[in-house]
Each structure stands twice: as C-alpha cells, then as structure tokens.
Design a protein around this motif. Structure first.
Motif, mmCIF file in Angstrom:
data_model
loop_
_atom_site.group_PDB
_atom_site.id
_atom_site.type_symbol
_atom_site.label_atom_id
_atom_site.label_comp_id
_atom_site.label_asym_id
_atom_site.label_seq_id
_atom_site.Cartn_x
_atom_site.Cartn_y
_atom_site.Cartn_z
ATOM 1 N N LEU A 74 4.818 34.967 37.348
ATOM 2 C CA LEU A 74 3.539 34.656 38.380
ATOM 3 C C LEU A 74 2.148 34.577 37.477
ATOM 4 O O LEU A 74 1.554 33.962 37.639
ATOM 5 C CB LEU A 74 3.624 35.308 39.576
ATOM 6 N N ALA A 75 2.080 35.934 36.744
ATOM 7 C CA ALA A 75 0.982 36.286 36.455
ATOM 8 C C ALA A 75 0.276 35.052 35.356
ATOM 9 O O ALA A 75 -0.752 34.943 35.043
ATOM 10 C CB ALA A 75 1.065 37.366 35.276
ATOM 11 N N GLN A 76 1.255 34.296 34.666
ATOM 12 C CA GLN A 76 0.981 33.030 33.721
ATOM 13 C C GLN A 76 0.156 32.066 34.536
ATOM 14 O O GLN A 76 -0.517 31.267 33.881
ATOM 15 C CB GLN A 76 2.049 32.726 33.253
ATOM 16 N N HIS A 83 5.625 27.658 38.910
ATOM 17 C CA HIS A 83 5.450 27.415 37.430
ATOM 18 C C HIS A 83 5.935 25.665 37.429
ATOM 19 O O HIS A 83 5.106 24.886 36.956
ATOM 20 C CB HIS A 83 6.343 27.850 36.737
ATOM 21 N N GLU A 84 6.930 25.486 38.233
ATOM 22 C CA GLU A 84 7.572 24.102 38.128
ATOM 23 C C GLU A 84 6.472 23.060 38.907
ATOM 24 O O GLU A 84 6.292 21.934 38.621
ATOM 25 C CB GLU A 84 8.737 24.096 39.041
ATOM 26 N N LEU A 85 5.563 23.629 39.742
ATOM 27 C CA LEU A 85 4.763 22.728 40.610
ATOM 28 C C LEU A 85 3.381 22.777 39.832
ATOM 29 O O LEU A 85 2.313 22.328 40.325
ATOM 30 C CB LEU A 85 4.503 23.371 42.102
ATOM 31 N N SER A 86 3.030 23.239 38.761
ATOM 32 C CA SER A 86 1.958 23.465 37.943
ATOM 33 C C SER A 86 1.083 22.148 37.800
ATOM 34 O O SER A 86 0.154 21.808 37.758
ATOM 35 C CB SER A 86 1.965 24.384 36.650
ATOM 36 N N ASP A 87 2.031 21.191 37.392
ATOM 37 C CA ASP A 87 1.558 19.757 37.298
ATOM 38 C C ASP A 87 2.171 18.665 38.191
ATOM 39 O O ASP A 87 1.925 17.515 37.993
ATOM 40 C CB ASP A 87 2.122 19.012 35.890
ATOM 41 N N TYR A 88 2.384 19.219 39.467
ATOM 42 C CA TYR A 88 2.824 18.544 40.394
ATOM 43 C C TYR A 88 1.661 17.525 41.203
ATOM 44 O O TYR A 88 0.497 18.419 41.434
ATOM 45 C CB TYR A 88 3.596 19.325 41.721
#
Length: 663
Positions: free
Chosen positions: A255-257, A131-136
């Motif tokens: 994770l599913a999100q 989730h933290e890396l979703s906009d990395y």
C-alpha cells in the motif's frame, strides 16, 4: 496548509522556576512520618522512600501514581488494535468499486464491458487491488475521488507515523503542500547526514528551522533535541510495524508504494528512518506490542499509542525508584502530565520538591560512613511536633499552663529560642536580625525579616534538675508494639529539656541485658535485638552516677518499663540473668533505688502492659521510694512522661498546680 498572516499569541506553562501558585510542601508531615519509621528501625533512606511511596494525608504518593500508570497502560492495550488503516482502505476501495460498477452498468459501449471484466478480476488483497487500479481510467467521479482519497490517506498516515499531527494538518492538502513536505524531508535527511559526519553547524540547524519550523510543533532548540523527538517517534513507528503480522506488513509495504501516488515519499521516509537509527541506536527499534481491543487505529494513531506505551513503561520504572541512584528528579513530569493529567504532574513535582527540600534545608545529612541520617535539625523539628501533640493533651487538664511559659518568672538566662505562635516573651532582637542576615546571604531575594528568623528571650528556671530517663529496651518492648512510643517519648522529653529547661541535665539510659547512656540520635536509631534480660539494676547505677555529677540539681528519676528486673550486674561486671526474677536481682535493684531516694530523687515509674504481677511489684517499689506509678496508654506515654518530669521538679507544682497524669 495556508499560512496565517496575523499574529497569534501563545500561552504556555510557567517555566521560570518553581510554580509560584503550587501548594506549599509540608515538611512537618514528612519529617514526622520519616522519624516514625526511623524509630521503628528503618534506615533514613528507606524511611524517605517509604514516605514518597505512601504519600501524605492530602498528597498522593508514588504507589498511587504508579497504579494510575498501570491502569492507563491496560486501558490502551485493551481498547485498541492496529487494523484501522487497513479497514479504512478496504472501505474506501469497496465504495470506489461499487460506484464504478454502477456507472459501468449504465454505460452500453464495449469498453464498459471490458472495464467490468477488469473490475471483476481484481485481486482479493486490498493492496494488490489498489496497485492494479493505479492506471485504471475511472468513469465514476465518485469512484475516482474515493481512490484518490486512498492515496492521500496512505501518504498522510505514513507522515503521521514520523511527524505527529501531520495526518490532520495535510487533510485537503494541495500539490504545493506535498512538494513542501518533500522539500522538508530532503533538507532534513541532508542535515542528518551532515550531522552524522560531524560537518554540520548551528547555522545549518537554524537555517533549517527557519525554513521548515512549521512542521515541528515541539520547537526544538538544537539538532540534538530535534533528533530526540524524531527518533522517539520513528522508533515507535518501527515497534508498531514489528507488532503487525507478516501478512499485514506485506500488505502495508504494498500500500505504501501508492502513498500520494508516488514512491518518492516512502523513499525519503526510509532514508530518514535509516539516518535516525544510525544516530540514535539506543532507542527501542526492535520491540513490539500486541493490541487486541476493538477500536482500530490508523498508522499515525497507532504509532502514538506505541509511543504512549513507551512513555508509560519509562514512567513506571521512574516511579518505582528501585534502580541504583534513583531520585525524584528522574520522573519525567511532562510525560506524566501527557499521560495522567495536570494533577498527577503536580503530585509528582510536590514529592520531588519535598525530597529536595529535606536535603537542601539540612534535615538529612550523611554520617562519616556516607550513610544518610536525620540531622540534629530534623530531630529538633520532630521533637517540636511531638511536643505540640503532648501540649494539646496536657492543655485540656484542669489548671495546666502552657509549657512554653516555663520559667518565665525567673531571671533572663541569656538564651533564646525560636518564636512560636502564642509566645508573649520579648524578642531577642540581635539574634533575630542575625538570623535574617544569614538567611538573606543565601537568598538575597527573600523577605527582609521572616517569622522563622524571630527568636525570643528566655528566662531561666529558679531550680535546676538532673533528669535520668530510664527506658526499657528489652525485646518485649519491640515485640509488643512499645518500641516506637518509647522512642517518641524520649525524643519529646529531650526536646522539652533542650528548648524550655536548658539548665537541666538530661541523661537517657536504655536498659536491656545491659544498660548504657545514649545520645538522642543513638536512642532513636536503636534497633531491637533478641537478647534476654531487663537490667534495671545497671540502669539505676548509671542514673545515680548522673545525679552525683550534678549535686546542686534536683534529681528526677523517670523509668519506663514493661517487665520486672530479670538481670543485674555482678561485682566483677558480668551480667547475671534469671527468669523468673531471682531474689538477688530484686535485692540489687531495690538497693540502687534506695540510693536514688537518699540522693533526693523524685521518682515516677511508667508501667506498660496489664501484667498484675508487674503492677504489684512496681507499686511496692513506688511506695518504698515515695514515688508514684503511672500506667498510661501507649498513645499517652509521651504526655505522661513529660507531665511526670514537670511534676517531679521542685517548681513543677507552681507551673501546673493541678492533678497529675496518673488520674
């Protein structure tokens, strides 16, 4: 998911009725086994279930199949665990982070240093890190590809939980493919919601399948079939979720999100699960199962294993046949084939057809009280089988002739009997054609004439006989293992007289504390009772009464016993019992045997057991009446009694012309 433009032929299992290539059902073996158990004192229901449970010589029974089911279940539980998706995500994440660090180490700008700090501060939880890396902004193309693979994997696994095979089908899927999935889910939820309100129609289902049928390889033919398939899979997915630890469930939800990079997919799947639970509340939505093997399973494969376990549990119950109203038709052959293979399904189908054939062909019927029983036709079939065995035993003796030729030298009796292999007598054409017509009325597609239709014309013997078979029914017969051989012997003799010597008059008499004349169905179903007494005197009274009723027939007296007389009838009808035998009991028995001799009875006594005192007593009786004593082994009792019957008839010597079975 590209569409194929060419036509593809599909071949499936034969579904046009019974498999024409399936092995024939051996009703003879089943009837013999069931008859054996019935004669041992079991009910026909119990005897039928025992045969289905044990199986036959070349046929696995329900116990064998249930054992395979249990082994398959143990194998699944011991081989797998449910950590597969978590392990895969962690491996992809570790690889993406490692490749990104390598790229950042080569880059010298300040942004690279800030990126390194962000990478170093990632949470230890894979779900939180994803989730933290979703906009990395990834600098390494390999790292970006691994991260995108995580989102793709999560989406495919989430779909595979509800639609088997979707994980493989969506590999390397395009955005267009994903949009088609979302469209299918929206339309499916709309259809289910409409069905829940009762507003749907057959056209709605047809339209849905025309548009989205490629996602449903089961090819459901109605919305109910679609619901059954979807609900069974979704319930297994829920049981898998229940089987995870709370930490794993939290990780999975996080994770599913990120599935397919958007929460839309999980929202649609959540709505689908809610619709299915509302429409199929009877599915097991609350169960769980611990899998503690070494092989990690993904979400879809894990759901499949949970579904397999549910199938195996249901099969175990079906194969047990222990619930009320159980029938072989209850066994899910498709599930059995999926879990154990084609051979297991063939075995179960054969057992089911055997059970159905026994009922439909009239071998089992119900008495006035509704209890299952062997029909007269079944008794004839079992008797015929016993006679074939006896004929094989007798045919090896010097000078013996086949019993089927009995009476062939006489005049035509007007009677007929079913043709058997080796018969040379002329056909009874009228009866044979009538049998064929009756059979074809029930089965118009059957052959015009079948061997089972054929009957031959019988000749009657020149001399009739009045036959009294006296069988000891005291408890010692059952206690020493002689109960079933005694009944088999009676049934074999009954079959011989009714089919080969129809002019003879057979009376079967059982004697324990009392004696009584019995029909064959009554004798074969007789249960052993603990009661003291071997009342040969009463049995001989009934036999002599039978002989007097047929004064023109040759009397034939056959006695099967394993003990000396210990009871007799008093003049007032009461039973007197004494052990050791009282002299008065012996005197009464001898007096009635003398009466049989005066009536001209040809007497044969069959001694069971090795008691020297019994042997001396029976030898004295035989000498007194001019008869003989035979001491057969238990497995030869039937052949001995049949031989004694034939040899005692006035024309027995003409038929056989050889030594008697006493040896």
């Amino acid at each position: 998911m590209a569409h194929n433009s060419f036509h593809r032929s599909r071949y499936g299992r034969y579904a046009g009725g019974p498999d024409p290539l399936a092995p024939p059902v051996d009703l003879g073996e089943a009837l013999d086994a069931i008859g054996e158990d019935v004669m041992a004192g079991y009910s026909p229901e119990h005897a039928l279930q025992e045969f289905l449970r044990r199986g036959g010589r070349s046929q696995r029974g329900l116990d064998d199949l249930a054992r395979q089911v249990a082994e398959r279940r143990r194998e699944l539980l011991s081989r797998h665990n449910l950590d597969g998706t978590f392990q895969q995500v962690k491996e992809l994440l570790d690889r993406a982070v490692l490749n990104e660090r390598k790229q950042l180490a080569r880059d010298l700008d300040d942004d690279a240093r800030f990126a390194e700090m962000r990478i170093e501060q990632l949470p230890s939880s894979p779900a939180a890190a994803v989730h933290e890396l979703s906009d990395y902004p990834w600098r390494s193309s390999d790292a970006r590809a691994d991260y995108e693979q995580i989102k793709d994997l999560l989406g495919r696994e989430a779909l595979d939980q509800r639609f088997a095979g979707m994980k493989q089908a969506l590999e390397n899927a395009t955005d267009e493919d994903r949009e088609r999935i979302n469209a299918m889910l929206r339309d499916l939820n709309a259809l289910l919601e409409k069905h829940a309100r009762g507003d749907d129609s057959d056209e709605d289902f047809t339209r849905f399948m025309e548009e989205h049928g490629e996602f449903f390889p089961e090819h459901p033919e109605s919305i109910e079939e679609l619901l059954d398939a979807l609900a069974a899979r979704a319930a297994a997915a829920q049981r898998m979720r229940n089987s995870l630890t709370q930490e794993q469930r939290d990780e999975l939800d996080a994770l599913a999100q990120n599935a397919f990079g958007s929460p839309d997919l999980m929202q649609q799947l959540g709505k689908l699960d809610a619709n299915l639970q509302g429409l199929r509340p009877g599915e097991d939505w609350s169960g769980s199962q611990r899998l503690e093997g070494e092989q990690g399973l993904g979400l879809g494969d894990g759901t499949g294993v949970l579904q397999d376990l549910a199938d195996l549990d249901a099969l175990s119950e079906q194969l047990s046949q222990q619930y009320a109203g159980a029938r072989m038709d209850d066994v899910d052959l498709d599930a059995l084939r999926r879990q154990l293979g084609d051979d297991a399904a063939v075995d179960a189908r054969t057992l089911s057809e055997l059970e159905r054939a026994l009922r439909q062909r009239g071998y089992l019927d119900r008495d006035a009280e509704g209890r299952l029983r062997l029909s007269p036709r079944a008794m004839r079939q079992i008797g015929q089988s016993l006679m074939r065995d006896i004929a094989r035993r007798l045919s090896g003796r010097s000078g013996r002739r086949d019993m089927r030729r009995s009476g062939a030298a006489g005049e035509l009796s007007g009677a007929s009997r079913p043709w058997e292999f080796g018969d040379t007598e002329p056909w009874d054409v009228t009866r044979s054609l009538t049998n064929a017509a009756v059979r074809r009325a029930a089965d118009p597609d059957g052959p015009r004439l079948h061997l089972d239709d054929v009957e031959i014309r019988e000749t009657e013997a020149r001399t009739q006989a009045a036959v009294a078979l006296l069988v000891d029914t005291s408890f010692s017969m059952a206690m020493d293992g002689r109960w079933v051989p005694m009944k088999r012997t009676a049934l074999a003799l009954h079959h011989l007289v009714r089919t080969r010597f129809r002019g003879d008059h057979l009376q079967m008499i059982g004697f324990g504390r009392h004696a009584q004349a019995m029909e064959i169905e009554e004798l074969t179903g007789l249960e052993a009772e603990w009661d003291k007494g071997t009342n040969l005197h009463h049995a001989l009274l009934l036999a002599n009464r039978h002989f007097r009723r047929h004064p023109s027939a040759q009397p034939v007296l056959l006695v099967v016993t394993d003990g000396e007389p210990t009871a007799h009838l008093e003049p007032d009808g009461e039973v007197f019992f004494s052990y050791p035998p009282h002299p008065l009991t012996i005197a009464y028995s001898v007096r009635e045997l003398d009466a049989s001799t005066r009536l001209g009875a040809q007497t044969t006594i069959f001694r069971l057991g090795d008691d020297p005192g019994l042997a001396r007593f029976l030898d004295q009786l035989a000498r007194r009446c001019g008869g003989r004593v035979v001491a057969p082994e238990l497995d030869g009792l039937g052949a001995a009694v049949v031989d004694g019957y034939l040899s005692s008839r006035s024309f027995g010597t003409r038929l056989y012309g050889g030594p008697d079975l006493a040896g």
